[in-house]
Design a protein around this motif. Structure first.
Motif, PDB file in Angstrom:
ATOM      1  N   ILE A 113      25.303  27.692  -9.442  1.00 17.85           N
ATOM      2  CA  ILE A 113      25.473  26.794 -10.593  1.00 17.85           C
ATOM      3  C   ILE A 113      24.888  25.414 -10.281  1.00 17.85           C
ATOM      4  N   LEU A 114      25.213  24.891  -9.081  1.00 20.68           N
ATOM      5  CA  LEU A 114      24.705  23.580  -8.702  1.00 20.68           C
ATOM      6  C   LEU A 114      23.189  23.587  -8.527  1.00 20.68           C
ATOM      7  N   VAL A 115      22.658  24.679  -7.985  1.00 22.96           N
ATOM      8  CA  VAL A 115      21.204  24.810  -7.844  1.00 22.96           C
ATOM      9  C   VAL A 115      20.545  24.782  -9.217  1.00 22.96           C
ATOM     10  N   ARG A 116      21.124  25.544 -10.150  1.00 23.80           N
ATOM     11  CA  ARG A 116      20.551  25.580 -11.492  1.00 23.80           C
ATOM     12  C   ARG A 116      20.584  24.199 -12.142  1.00 23.80           C
ATOM     13  N   GLU A 117      21.718  23.504 -11.986  1.00 23.16           N
ATOM     14  CA  GLU A 117      21.832  22.160 -12.565  1.00 23.16           C
ATOM     15  C   GLU A 117      20.812  21.206 -11.948  1.00 23.16           C
ATOM     16  N   ASN A 118      20.652  21.277 -10.620  1.00 24.23           N
ATOM     17  CA  ASN A 118      19.684  20.407  -9.952  1.00 24.23           C
ATOM     18  C   ASN A 118      18.260  20.724 -10.376  1.00 24.23           C
ATOM     19  N   MET A 119      17.955  22.021 -10.488  1.00 23.60           N
ATOM     20  CA  MET A 119      16.597  22.397 -10.884  1.00 23.60           C
ATOM     21  C   MET A 119      16.310  22.000 -12.321  1.00 23.60           C
ATOM     22  N   GLU A 120      17.309  22.152 -13.184  1.00 19.21           N
ATOM     23  CA  GLU A 120      17.119  21.735 -14.572  1.00 19.21           C
ATOM     24  C   GLU A 120      16.902  20.230 -14.647  1.00 19.21           C
ATOM     25  N   GLN A 121      17.649  19.482 -13.815  1.00 19.78           N
ATOM     26  CA  GLN A 121      17.467  18.037 -13.770  1.00 19.78           C
ATOM     27  C   GLN A 121      16.087  17.679 -13.240  1.00 19.78           C
ATOM     28  N   ASP A 122      15.666  18.402 -12.179  1.00 24.03           N
ATOM     29  CA  ASP A 122      14.320  18.168 -11.636  1.00 24.03           C
ATOM     30  C   ASP A 122      13.253  18.482 -12.677  1.00 24.03           C
ATOM     31  N   ASP A 123      13.479  19.574 -13.439  1.00 27.93           N
ATOM     32  CA  ASP A 123      12.533  19.948 -14.486  1.00 27.93           C
ATOM     33  C   ASP A 123      12.446  18.862 -15.556  1.00 27.93           C
ATOM     34  N   LYS A 124      13.617  18.319 -15.928  1.00 33.94           N
ATOM     35  CA  LYS A 124      13.639  17.258 -16.939  1.00 33.94           C
ATOM     36  C   LYS A 124      12.888  16.027 -16.447  1.00 33.94           C
ATOM     37  N   GLN A 125      13.124  15.666 -15.177  1.00 38.86           N
ATOM     38  CA  GLN A 125      12.450  14.497 -14.625  1.00 38.86           C
ATOM     39  C   GLN A 125      10.946  14.723 -14.542  1.00 38.86           C
ATOM     40  N   PHE A 126      10.558  15.945 -14.153  1.00 39.77           N
ATOM     41  CA  PHE A 126       9.134  16.274 -14.070  1.00 39.77           C
ATOM     42  C   PHE A 126       8.505  16.220 -15.460  1.00 39.77           C
ATOM     43  N   HIS A 127       9.190  16.821 -16.440  1.00 39.56           N
ATOM     44  CA  HIS A 127       8.672  16.813 -17.807  1.00 39.56           C
ATOM     45  C   HIS A 127       8.566  15.380 -18.321  1.00 39.56           C
ATOM     46  N   SER A 128       9.557  14.564 -17.983  1.00 36.48           N
ATOM     47  CA  SER A 128       9.545  13.161 -18.419  1.00 36.48           C
ATOM     48  C   SER A 128       8.347  12.429 -17.840  1.00 36.48           C
ATOM     49  N   ARG A 129       8.048  12.687 -16.557  1.00 40.73           N
ATOM     50  CA  ARG A 129       6.888  12.040 -15.919  1.00 40.73           C
ATOM     51  C   ARG A 129       5.588  12.498 -16.563  1.00 40.73           C
ATOM     52  N   VAL A 130       5.481  13.798 -16.811  1.00 43.07           N
ATOM     53  CA  VAL A 130       4.274  14.339 -17.446  1.00 43.07           C
ATOM     54  C   VAL A 130       4.111  13.765 -18.850  1.00 43.07           C
ATOM     55  N   TYR A 131       5.219  13.713 -19.593  1.00 42.55           N
ATOM     56  CA  TYR A 131       5.225  13.198 -20.958  1.00 42.55           C
ATOM     57  C   TYR A 131       4.791  11.727 -20.979  1.00 42.55           C
ATOM     58  N   SER A 132       5.379  10.931 -20.070  1.00 49.99           N
ATOM     59  CA  SER A 132       5.055   9.507 -20.005  1.00 49.99           C
ATOM     60  C   SER A 132       3.606   9.285 -19.603  1.00 49.99           C
ATOM     61  N   ARG A 133       3.135  10.073 -18.641  1.00 48.91           N
ATOM     62  CA  ARG A 133       1.748   9.901 -18.187  1.00 48.91           C
ATOM     63  C   ARG A 133       0.766  10.233 -19.298  1.00 48.91           C
ATOM     64  N   PHE A 134       1.089  11.258 -20.091  1.00 45.59           N
ATOM     65  CA  PHE A 134       0.232  11.607 -21.224  1.00 45.59           C
ATOM     66  C   PHE A 134       0.182  10.452 -22.226  1.00 45.59           C
ATOM     67  N   LEU A 135       1.347   9.898 -22.551  1.00 43.74           N
ATOM     68  CA  LEU A 135       1.403   8.797 -23.512  1.00 43.74           C
ATOM     69  C   LEU A 135       0.679   7.565 -22.987  1.00 43.74           C
ATOM     70  N   GLU A 136       0.813   7.281 -21.696  1.00 47.06           N
ATOM     71  CA  GLU A 136       0.109   6.140 -21.111  1.00 47.06           C
ATOM     72  C   GLU A 136      -1.404   6.300 -21.267  1.00 47.06           C
ATOM     73  N   GLY A 137      -1.888   7.517 -20.975  1.00 44.15           N
ATOM     74  CA  GLY A 137      -3.319   7.767 -21.096  1.00 44.15           C
ATOM     75  C   GLY A 137      -3.807   7.676 -22.530  1.00 44.15           C
ATOM     76  N   TRP A 138      -2.996   8.167 -23.446  1.00 44.20           N
ATOM     77  CA  TRP A 138      -3.370   8.198 -24.862  1.00 44.20           C
ATOM     78  C   TRP A 138      -3.271   6.820 -25.514  1.00 44.20           C
ATOM     79  N   ILE A 139      -2.166   6.120 -25.247  1.00 42.68           N
ATOM     80  CA  ILE A 139      -1.892   4.853 -25.938  1.00 42.68           C
ATOM     81  C   ILE A 139      -2.483   3.654 -25.192  1.00 42.68           C
ATOM     82  N   LEU A 140      -2.191   3.555 -23.896  1.00 45.46           N
ATOM     83  CA  LEU A 140      -2.553   2.357 -23.146  1.00 45.46           C
ATOM     84  C   LEU A 140      -3.981   2.374 -22.638  1.00 45.46           C
ATOM     85  N   GLU A 141      -4.529   3.580 -22.412  1.00 50.54           N
ATOM     86  CA  GLU A 141      -5.836   3.677 -21.765  1.00 50.54           C
ATOM     87  C   GLU A 141      -6.907   4.284 -22.662  1.00 50.54           C
TER      88      GLU A 141
END
Length: 390
Positions: A113-141
């Motif tokens: 259960i804890l592994v799943r929660e940690n991996m889901e959190q890691d996935d969310k953080q990874f997705h957030s980084r990918v999402y933010s990087r895409f927006l930075e490239g599209w909007i700011l650059e």
């Protein structure tokens, strides 16, 4: 198997949590059988052959007796950690079989259960980084990294249709520099960002990028007046709930598919709102403020020093307070005097004194811009004048 790898940091958090609960030494091995976390840190990095056997033979459990113990494998029960039908690691509990078997399955389940929660959190953080990087490239650059069909496809995978005509708004707390360097200030910024995001999400297809303690908000095509209403709603909500003020800049309603250009316009309007008295500004509303970003801080400070050559820092601060009231009330002596808590004759006297000090009468239309620019410059570089005085 690599897709479900457990990070050492996550593994150690899980081991510590379970070890405290069961009161036994706990080890966690990765998919190669190496100990990556343990309540006995001296064992981290060792190869656990029992774990290798469980993974290779897909065993439901493996107990190592006292006679089978080695420096790297101690007496205890070892159980596979399963995630999405794969064995991604092994959890080991030190102790006699009769002592640990009773809660072995509980520990295994807790770990998964804890592994799943940690991996889901890691996935969310990874997705957030990918999402933010895409927006930075599209909007700011200006889509430097991705363009055309590639930009469309990448956006589609993240749930963003880059072809929707959009408006751009830049939002932050006023006097942002007062908040960014302290824990309480950062906490306030996060609270405000949560409120702003909640307000923005009331609009369909809102896209939000956090950029250096500011938020860049993309909304579907609408009028400038409607954008101002949204920004004003954000301002009122933040002010009521947090007791601080917002500044917002809105684009110039140009090519609604050129997101980068709209961002530049909104950013310039935001900078004008930060340095001026009006908290919500559209690009079309700003005039000489549009050049503010093109002028160096040194030049701004030199300009103020030239106008107020006979004044020290504290005196300049006092004059700026007078000028802010004067401009905020569109040159009305009565309204400005009321704002400054003084008689209008006192204010008239001060303005005459200001003319003697500087050689410029703020009440003359040909001289207004001189003082207005000085006031805008002071909002940005005032503190540097204090350093120069020292």
């Amino acid at each position: 198997m690599e897709e479900y790898r457990i990070s050492a940091a996550s593994a150690q958090r899980i081991v510590d949590e379970i070890g405290n609960l069961v009161g036994q030494n706990i080890n966690m091995m990765n998919s190669q059988g190496y100990i990556i976390a343990s309540t006995d840190v001296t064992r981290i990095g060792m190869l656990h052959k029992g774990a290798v056997t469980i993974i290779r033979e897909k065993l439901p459990e493996l107990y190592i007796t006292a006679e089978e113990s080695t420096p790297t494998e101690r007496m205890g029960l070892n159980l596979p950690i399963e995630y999405n039908g794969n064995i991604i690691g092994v959890i080991g509990i030190t102790g006699n079989y009769d002592e640990v078997v009773g809660y072995g399955k509980v520990v295994k389940k807790m770990t998964e259960i804890l592994v799943r929660e940690n991996m889901e959190q890691d996935d969310k953080q990874f997705h957030s980084r990918v999402y933010s990087r895409f927006l930075e490239g599209w909007i700011l650059e200006e889509g430097v990294v991705l363009r055309g069909k590639e930009l469309e496809e990448r956006g589609r995978t993240l749930g963003i249709d880059v072809n929707i005509p959009r408006r751009v708004m830049v939002v932050s707390i006023k006097n942002l520099e007062s908040y960014v360097n302290s824990y309480e200030g950062q906490k306030m910024i996060r609270n405000v960002e949560g409120i702003v995001e909640s307000c923005a999400r009331q609009e369909s297809d809102a896209v939000i990028l956090r950029n250096v303690a500011r938020q860049v908000i993309l909304l579907p095509k609408c009028t400038t007046e409607y954008m101002k209403k949204i920004a004003q709603r954000m301002y009122n909500t933040v002010n009521k709930q947090c007791g601080v003020e917002l500044c917002a800049g809105i684009d110039g309603d140009g090519d609604l598919r050129n997101i980068h250009m709209l961002y530049i316009q909104a950013d310039r309007a935001w900078k004008s709102a930060v340095s001026g008295e009006i908290p919500v500004l559209a690009y079309e509303d700003i005039t000489l403020e549009i050049f503010m970003g093109e002028i160096s801080k040194e030049t701004k400070a030199e300009y103020i020093r030239k106008i107020f050559a006979e004044c020290g820092y504290e005196e300049i601060c006092d004059w700026m307070e007078v000028l802010r009231a004067y401009f905020k009330n569109e040159g009305s002596i009565s309204a400005a005097a009321e704002m400054l808590y003084m008689h209008k004759n006192t204010l008239q006297y001060k303005l005459k004194k200001l003319e003697k000090l500087t050689g410029y009468d703020v009440r003359m239309p040909s001289r207004i811009t001189i003082y207005y620019m000085a006031m805008l410059f002071f909002e940005q570089v005032g503190e540097s004048l204090l350093i120069m005085d020292d």
